[in-house]
Design a protein around this motif. Structure first.
Motif, mmCIF file in Angstrom:
data_model
loop_
_atom_site.group_PDB
_atom_site.id
_atom_site.type_symbol
_atom_site.label_atom_id
_atom_site.label_comp_id
_atom_site.label_asym_id
_atom_site.label_seq_id
_atom_site.Cartn_x
_atom_site.Cartn_y
_atom_site.Cartn_z
ATOM 1 N N TYR A 134 -2.457 13.724 -5.295
ATOM 2 C CA TYR A 134 -3.384 13.378 -4.211
ATOM 3 C C TYR A 134 -3.390 14.446 -3.125
ATOM 4 O O TYR A 134 -4.413 14.686 -2.484
ATOM 5 N N VAL A 256 -14.257 3.882 -6.266
ATOM 6 C CA VAL A 256 -12.932 3.920 -6.888
ATOM 7 C C VAL A 256 -12.717 2.592 -7.601
ATOM 8 O O VAL A 256 -12.700 1.533 -6.961
ATOM 9 N N CYS A 259 -7.596 -1.057 -7.555
ATOM 10 C CA CYS A 259 -6.901 -0.976 -6.271
ATOM 11 C C CYS A 259 -5.413 -1.189 -6.443
ATOM 12 O O CYS A 259 -4.761 -1.881 -5.643
ATOM 13 N N GLY A 263 -5.399 3.755 -7.140
ATOM 14 C CA GLY A 263 -6.707 3.567 -6.535
ATOM 15 C C GLY A 263 -6.656 3.576 -5.022
ATOM 16 O O GLY A 263 -7.516 4.179 -4.360
ATOM 17 N N LEU A 266 -5.990 7.128 -3.756
ATOM 18 C CA LEU A 266 -7.208 7.930 -3.876
ATOM 19 C C LEU A 266 -8.205 7.569 -2.775
ATOM 20 O O LEU A 266 -8.793 8.458 -2.138
ATOM 21 N N ALA A 267 -8.425 6.266 -2.575
ATOM 22 C CA ALA A 267 -9.383 5.825 -1.562
ATOM 23 C C ALA A 267 -8.979 6.313 -0.175
ATOM 24 O O ALA A 267 -9.819 6.785 0.609
ATOM 25 N N VAL A 280 -16.504 5.385 1.006
ATOM 26 C CA VAL A 280 -15.647 5.092 -0.142
ATOM 27 C C VAL A 280 -15.645 3.587 -0.370
ATOM 28 O O VAL A 280 -15.389 2.813 0.564
ATOM 29 N N ALA A 282 -13.964 0.670 -2.850
ATOM 30 C CA ALA A 282 -12.885 0.418 -3.808
ATOM 31 C C ALA A 282 -13.063 -0.964 -4.425
ATOM 32 O O ALA A 282 -13.226 -1.957 -3.702
ATOM 33 N N LEU A 372 -14.520 7.151 -9.764
ATOM 34 C CA LEU A 372 -13.142 7.456 -10.140
ATOM 35 C C LEU A 372 -12.522 6.225 -10.783
ATOM 36 O O LEU A 372 -12.613 5.119 -10.234
ATOM 37 N N TRP A 373 -11.875 6.426 -11.918
ATOM 38 C CA TRP A 373 -11.339 5.318 -12.708
ATOM 39 C C TRP A 373 -9.813 5.352 -12.684
ATOM 40 O O TRP A 373 -9.196 6.333 -13.102
ATOM 41 N N THR A 374 -9.203 4.260 -12.195
ATOM 42 C CA THR A 374 -7.734 4.222 -12.105
ATOM 43 C C THR A 374 -7.151 2.991 -12.793
ATOM 44 O O THR A 374 -5.994 2.665 -12.583
#
Length: 543
Positions: A134, A256, A259, A263, A266-267, A280, A282, A372-374
């Protein structure tokens, strides 16, 4: 390392020769009927389209009958270990589990004739300290600091590094269990380059990759965030959006998915980077963020996300992801988000269809410039076809190798598995999480147990010690909940400094820690001077 001609006298390697003499499928099936599987790989030493097989064992007390070799079969190059009599340890995967196991082996005291030769195999040339990816997006660290080359880390050790992918794995230790005494070899590994490695001991530390194939459109349009390449790709995409989108009405929209820790981190990082230029959002299927995190970490994260106006869409799951152009082509461009028709936007945008996971919520769609995939991951061990042969690697439902408490794969006394590759439960019966902290601790035990096994000493059972949980929330923000002080959470600048110090201590080698420590100290000094100058300027201009 050298390549030598393949010899018919090395009976342990015979099964592989039939593969390269033509008619691979038929000849391999004669050696191992009903046993083959495809494997998928990512940041570990595995091929994305390779196969994983094992030759069938013979009757108890003897080896299976071996076919005659043709001249064409005798040209397969094999890896030459420096010493013929010293134990040979092959480690597949250079993440926290693999690299730190190799370094642990190097640090132990060995009888001169027992010190093993260690070969580390990974498809990448760099080790990646993933918890700090990150900081690449925030610009807080440089790539070399958290992704040093293996060649540099191992330069002053006896560990050899080989950049390659694994194609086939052929364990032989089950023969020894059945009484076969002709070969002391633990098995062989065939690499994608064609090189064959004979080993005495094997460590599976293959990691995992993002699971994107569970939602239509995720594989095509969403970006994962688990490797150095992923982080660089996301950073480049953000830079492109920052260059092309400017002005009051041109927001950068980032979605995103997930969570959990990844996630939320990143957020928080991206919202701080974009500030007023972006939004952003989430999304999480749970009704809260980081449901398994300590309360202090979760509350600190919620406070930061709220202050940066991150929109939390909790209690939703993503049904599908589409390009705006595809929505237009299908005639389904009627969704309105914040008063703007999606059809009016360019094809670089994406539409996420959200379905409620809880009662009281309504379906909705949102648009994003970057998704974005978490959510979810899959281990890089193959799913084997059902078979009752005792020498096959036992896998759980997730595709992880089942191990005993000493980290040895069940039924294979010469194979250890750790990290994402291993299925191991704690004292309460709960499956250990696939985190860097777990892999880091397992590497210490794996190295010691290899020492014990080679020296015919008792092996130690692995016991995970939870030291607490940490998360980054921006350039000068983090949250830490140490396990040894109940209810304590360090957050803000103090948490940020403590987190960086903790990770500095865990960097792989003393030399690398020293270089990175100097670099971080210099950056901190520069930032402090800049802050002081800015403060003085404001004070003087005010007077």
């Amino acid at each position: 390392m050298a390549f030598v001609a393949y010899s018919a006298s090395i009976t342990a390697l015979l099964p592989f020769n039939r593969i390269f003499s033509g008619g691979m499928g038929k000849k391999w099936n004669r050696l191992s009927p009903g046993y083959s599987a495809r494997l998928r790989a990512g940041p570990s030493a595995l091929s994305r389209t390779s196969s994983f097989s094992s030759a069938a064992a013979g009757k108890a007390g003897g080896a299976p009958p071996l076919p005659q070799l043709s001249e064409a079969d005798k040209t397969l190059p094999i890896y030459t270990w420096p010493h013929k009599k010293k134990p040979r340890v092959c480690i597949l995967g250079g993440g926290f589990g693999g690299l730190y196991t190799a370094l642990r082996l190097e640090s132990l005291l060995w009888p001169e004739d027992k010190k093993p030769q260690v070969l580390l195999v990974d498809q990448s040339e760099r080790f990646v300290f993933k918890p700090m990816l990150y900081e690449l997006l925030s610009g807080e660290v440089d790539e070399w600091e958290i992704a040093p080359r293996f060649s540099e880390l191992l330069a002053n050790t006896g560990v050899e590094f080989l950049q390659d992918r694994v194609k086939l794995l052929h364990p032989l230790d089950h023969w020894g269990m059945n009484g076969h005494k002709q070969s002391s070899c633990g098995g062989t590994v065939l690499l994608e380059s064609g090189l064959l490695i004979e080993y005495d001991w094997l460590v599976l530390a293959l990691g995992a990759e993002a699971k994107l194939d569970v939602v239509p459109g995720a594989l095509e349009f969403a970006l994962p965030f688990s490797t150095l390449e992923d982080a660089c790709r996301v950073d480049e995409k953000l830079k492109t959006l920052e260059r092309t989108k400017f002005g009051k009405d041109s927001f950068i929209r980032v979605a995103v998915v997930g969570c959990g820790y990844s996630g939320v981190e990143l957020a928080a990082t991206i919202s701080e980077r974009l500030q007023d230029r972006g939004i952003v959002q989430a999304i999480n299927v749970e009704s809260t963020i980081c449901p398994t995190a300590p309360t202090g970490n979760r509350e600190a994260a919620l406070k930061v996300l709220s202050s940066r106006k991150v929109q939390l869409l909790l209690g939703y799951f993503v049904r599908c992801i589409q390009r705006v152009s595809d929505v237009e082509a299908s005639g389904d461009a009627t969704v309105i988000r914040e008063g703007k028709d999606i059809a009016k936007h360019n094809s670089e945008k994406y539409v996420l269809e959200l379905q409620p996971a809880e009662k009281g919520l309504e379906s909705q769609n949102l648009e994003a410039d970057l998704v974005l995939w978490t959510v979810g991951s899959k281990p890089l061990l193959p799913e084997l076809e059902p078979c009752d042969k005792p020498h096959e690697l036992p896998l759980n439902a997730r595709g992880q190798a089942e191990t005993d408490e000493t980290l040895r794969v069940k039924g294979h006394p010469r194979i250890f598995a750790l990290g994402d590759s291993a299925s191991l439960r704690d004292s309460t019966g709960k499956l250990l999480p696939a985190t860097a902290q777990v892999a880091f601790q397992q590497a210490d035990f794996a190295g010691w147990n290899l020492w014990a096994a080679i020296n015919h000493r008792p092996l130690l059972p692995f016991r995970f010690q939870n030291l607490g949980e940490m998360m980054t929330l921006g350039r000068n923000d983090a949250a830490i909940s140490p396990s040894f002080v109940d209810g304590l959470t360090l957050e803000g600048p103090i948490g940020h400094a403590a987190r960086k110090l903790a990770y500095l201590i865990r960097l792989p080698t003393e030399e690398h820690r020293f270089k990175v420590g100097l670099s971080w100290f210099a950056k901190s000094a520069v930032d402090s001077v800049a802050l002081l100058q800015s403060t003085l300027t404001k004070v003087l201009s005010g007077t």
